[in-house]
Design a protein around this motif. Structure first.
Motif, PDB file in Angstrom:
ATOM      1  N   VAL A 196      38.424   8.367  60.932  1.00 36.54           N
ATOM      2  CA  VAL A 196      38.865   9.730  61.243  1.00 36.54           C
ATOM      3  C   VAL A 196      40.321   9.714  61.707  1.00 36.54           C
ATOM      4  N   SER A 197      40.941  10.883  61.648  1.00 35.35           N
ATOM      5  CA  SER A 197      42.294  11.052  62.165  1.00 35.35           C
ATOM      6  C   SER A 197      42.445  12.482  62.656  1.00 35.35           C
ATOM      7  N   TRP A 198      43.485  12.722  63.422  1.00 35.30           N
ATOM      8  CA  TRP A 198      43.713  14.050  63.979  1.00 35.30           C
ATOM      9  C   TRP A 198      45.199  14.233  64.251  1.00 35.30           C
ATOM     10  N   GLY A 199      45.596  15.474  64.465  1.00 32.20           N
ATOM     11  CA  GLY A 199      46.996  15.747  64.738  1.00 32.20           C
ATOM     12  C   GLY A 199      47.187  17.104  65.383  1.00 32.20           C
ATOM     13  N   SER A 200      48.289  17.233  66.118  1.00 29.22           N
ATOM     14  CA  SER A 200      48.697  18.503  66.720  1.00 29.22           C
ATOM     15  C   SER A 200      50.194  18.655  66.505  1.00 29.22           C
ATOM     16  N   GLN A 201      50.615  19.846  66.139  1.00 27.33           N
ATOM     17  CA  GLN A 201      52.032  20.088  65.888  1.00 27.33           C
ATOM     18  C   GLN A 201      52.438  21.440  66.461  1.00 27.33           C
ATOM     19  N   LEU A 202      53.509  21.434  67.242  1.00 27.67           N
ATOM     20  CA  LEU A 202      54.091  22.658  67.798  1.00 27.67           C
ATOM     21  C   LEU A 202      55.461  22.850  67.162  1.00 27.67           C
ATOM     22  N   THR A 203      55.688  23.994  66.529  1.00 25.35           N
ATOM     23  CA  THR A 203      56.974  24.269  65.891  1.00 25.35           C
ATOM     24  C   THR A 203      57.466  25.658  66.268  1.00 25.35           C
ATOM     25  N   THR A 204      58.776  25.826  66.250  1.00 23.03           N
ATOM     26  CA  THR A 204      59.371  27.141  66.480  1.00 23.03           C
ATOM     27  C   THR A 204      60.534  27.335  65.523  1.00 23.03           C
ATOM     28  N   THR A 205      60.685  28.555  65.038  1.00 26.00           N
ATOM     29  CA  THR A 205      61.818  28.930  64.190  1.00 26.00           C
ATOM     30  C   THR A 205      62.675  29.916  64.959  1.00 26.00           C
ATOM     31  N   LEU A 206      63.939  29.544  65.159  1.00 24.20           N
ATOM     32  CA  LEU A 206      64.881  30.367  65.930  1.00 24.20           C
ATOM     33  C   LEU A 206      65.971  30.865  65.002  1.00 24.20           C
ATOM     34  N   ARG A 207      66.192  32.172  65.022  1.00 25.55           N
ATOM     35  CA  ARG A 207      67.199  32.790  64.157  1.00 25.55           C
ATOM     36  C   ARG A 207      68.338  33.299  65.031  1.00 25.55           C
ATOM     37  N   PHE A 208      69.543  32.770  64.777  1.00 28.80           N
ATOM     38  CA  PHE A 208      70.691  33.084  65.616  1.00 28.80           C
ATOM     39  C   PHE A 208      71.568  34.133  64.929  1.00 28.80           C
ATOM     40  N   GLY A 209      71.963  35.142  65.707  1.00 26.50           N
ATOM     41  CA  GLY A 209      72.807  36.192  65.150  1.00 26.50           C
ATOM     42  C   GLY A 209      72.047  37.089  64.198  1.00 26.50           C
ATOM     43  N   LYS A 210      72.788  37.871  63.438  1.00 27.91           N
ATOM     44  CA  LYS A 210      72.209  38.759  62.435  1.00 27.91           C
ATOM     45  C   LYS A 210      72.876  38.497  61.097  1.00 27.91           C
ATOM     46  N   ASN A 211      72.213  38.914  60.034  1.00 28.72           N
ATOM     47  CA  ASN A 211      72.769  38.682  58.700  1.00 28.72           C
ATOM     48  C   ASN A 211      73.771  39.769  58.325  1.00 28.72           C
ATOM     49  N   SER A 212      74.250  39.720  57.094  1.00 27.39           N
ATOM     50  CA  SER A 212      75.285  40.658  56.643  1.00 27.39           C
ATOM     51  C   SER A 212      74.802  42.098  56.591  1.00 27.39           C
ATOM     52  N   ASP A 213      73.492  42.314  56.625  1.00 29.60           N
ATOM     53  CA  ASP A 213      72.932  43.664  56.655  1.00 29.60           C
ATOM     54  C   ASP A 213      72.499  44.072  58.054  1.00 29.60           C
ATOM     55  N   ASP A 214      72.966  43.325  59.062  1.00 26.72           N
ATOM     56  CA  ASP A 214      72.816  43.673  60.475  1.00 26.72           C
ATOM     57  C   ASP A 214      71.376  43.612  60.984  1.00 26.72           C
ATOM     58  N   TYR A 215      70.602  42.649  60.485  1.00 24.35           N
ATOM     59  CA  TYR A 215      69.271  42.433  61.042  1.00 24.35           C
ATOM     60  C   TYR A 215      68.943  40.948  60.987  1.00 24.35           C
TER      61      TYR A 215
END
Length: 345
Positions: A216-235
Motif C-alpha cells: 500500500v501507499s498513501w499521500g497528502s498534498q497541500l497546494t495554493t495558487t496565488l494571482r498577483f495584480g490584475k490582467n489587461s482587462d482589470d480583473y
C-alpha cells in the motif's frame, strides 16, 4: 599471500558497500512501482533521480450541468427571475496537458507544462415576451504555460517529503469571442469561464508527503495558487487552496488501485472586465464565482515493469463531487474523467 588478503579485503568492502546501498535503497520511498505515482489527476506528486526525464500527456474531460445557488439547486427560470437575461444550461470542458520533467540533481526536479483547452457552453436567453431562445458558444486555444521546480527534502524509512513552486505565464487568451443572439452577426466577448487563460502571472506553491508499505501507499498534498495584480482587462481570477489525500493498493507489480479525497477553496474574481455586462448573463457577474468544494476520486495506474514499454504508465481516474457550495449562481460541477500516459527515462 599478503596481496591475496588485500584483494579479499577489497572484495569484502565492495560487497558490503553494495549491500549497504541496496539496504538504503530498500528503505527509501520509490516511484518505481505502479502506486509510486499519485492518481493521474494530481500534479507535482513525485520527483526523479539525477539525470532522470519524464514526458507526460493527460486528457481531462469535465462536465457541468444545471444550476446551483449556493448549495441549493435552482431552475433557469429562477435565475432569469433574479434579473439575468441569459443563463447557462451546461458546459463541457476538455483539456489536453503536456508535461516534461528533468532532474539535474537528486534534490531538484525541473518541470514544464503546456495545455490546449476547449470550452463549450449551451445557454438560453429569455426575451421580454417570455420566449426562450437557446444558443451555444465555444472557445479553444493554448492555455497558460507553467514552469517550476520540485525540491526533495526527505526520503527515508519509506517516507518522502517534497515541495514545489510553479510559475504560470499568461500565454492563454482572455479575449475569446463568439456570436450570440444579442451580438449577431458580430462576435461578442465571452464571459470569464469561457476564457482560455488567467491573464496574470500566477504562482503555485505546494508541499507533498508520501508514504509506502509493501502493498500500500498513501499521500497528502497541500497546494495554493496565488494571482498577483490584475490582467489587461482589470480583473484577476480567484486564488485557490487545495488539499488532496489519497490511498493506493498495489495489486500486482504492474497494477494499483487508488481512492482520493480533495477539498478545494476558490476565491471570487477580483475586479471586473468593463466590456462585460454582469446582469446580462450569470457567468459575467463576478459575484457568481469561486466557492467551496469537496471531490472524491477512484482510479488505477498501470506500469510496464519490463520489456519494450518498460517504465511506461497509464493512469485513469473518475472524480465526482461530494460537496458543492459555489458563490452565487453557477453551473453544477459533475463528473471529471482524467486519462494520462507517463514515460520515464
Amino acid at each position: 599471500m599478503k596481496s591475496i588478503k588485500i584483494i579479499g579485503l577489497g572484495i569484502v568492502m565492495f560487497l558490503s558497500q553494495q549491500i549497504t546501498a541496496q539496504e538504503k535503497e530498500n528503505q527509501n520511498w520509490s516511484s518505481n512501482r505502479p502506486d509510486g505515482h499519485a492518481p493521474i489527476s494530481v500534479m507535482a506528486d513525485h520527483y526523479h533521480g539525477k539525470g532522470g526525464w519524464m514526458f507526460s500527456y493527460r486528457l481531462m474531460n469535465m462536465n457541468m450541468e444545471s444550476l446551483l445557488s449556493g448549495k441549493d439547486a435552482i431552475s433557469n427560470t429562477d435565475a432569469h427571475d433574479a434579473g439575468y437575461m441569459v443563463t447557462p444550461l451546461k458546459m463541457p470542458m476538455q483539456m489536453h496537458m503536456f508535461g516534461t520533467m528533468y532532474a539535474p540533481s537528486d534534490r531538484i526536479t525541473l518541470l514544464a507544462m503546456a495545455s490546449v483547452v476547449k470550452n463549450d457552453m449551451d445557454l438560453q436567453m429569455r426575451m421580454a415576451s417570455g420566449m426562450i431562445v437557446p444558443f451555444s458558444t465555444s472557445s479553444s486555444g493554448f492555455g497558460d504555460i507553467k514552469l517550476g521546480m520540485i525540491y526533495k527534502f526527505i526520503n527515508k524509512n519509506k517516507q518522502s517529503l517534497h515541495g514545489n513552486i510553479t510559475f504560470s505565464l499568461p500565454t492563454g487568451s482572455i479575449t475569446e469571442t463568439d456570436v450570440t443572439p444579442m451580438s449577431s452577426p458580430n462576435e461578442a466577448l465571452l464571459p470569464y469561464p469561457m476564457q482560455i487563460g488567467s491573464g496574470t502571472f500566477d504562482t503555485n506553491l505546494g508541499i507533498t508527503y508520501l508514504g509506502q508499505k509493501e502493498q500500500v501507499s498513501w499521500g497528502s498534498q497541500l497546494t495554493t495558487t496565488l494571482r498577483f495584480g490584475k490582467n489587461s482587462d482589470d480583473y484577476a481570477l480567484g486564488n485557490k487552496l487545495s488539499f488532496n489525500n489519497w490511498f493506493a493498493v498495489k495489486a500486482k507489480d504492474w497494477l494499483s488501485f487508488s481512492a482520493r479525497l480533495e477539498g478545494k477553496f476558490v476565491n471570487k474574481i477580483r475586479g471586473t472586465n468593463s466590456n462585460l455586462m454582469p446582469m446580462m448573463v450569470t457567468t459575467a457577474d463576478t459575484d457568481n464565482s469561486g466557492g467551496t468544494y469537496m471531490n472524491g476520486g477512484l482510479g488505477f495506474n498501470l506500469l510496464a515493469p519490463k520489456g519494450t514499454f518498460k517504465d511506461l504508465r497509464l493512469g485513469f481516474e473518475y472524480t465526482t463531487p461530494l460537496y458543492r457550495k459555489p458563490n452565487g449562481i453557477q453551473l453544477k460541477n459533475k463528473e471529471t474523467i482524467t486519462v494520462g500516459l507517463q514515460y520515464a527515462l
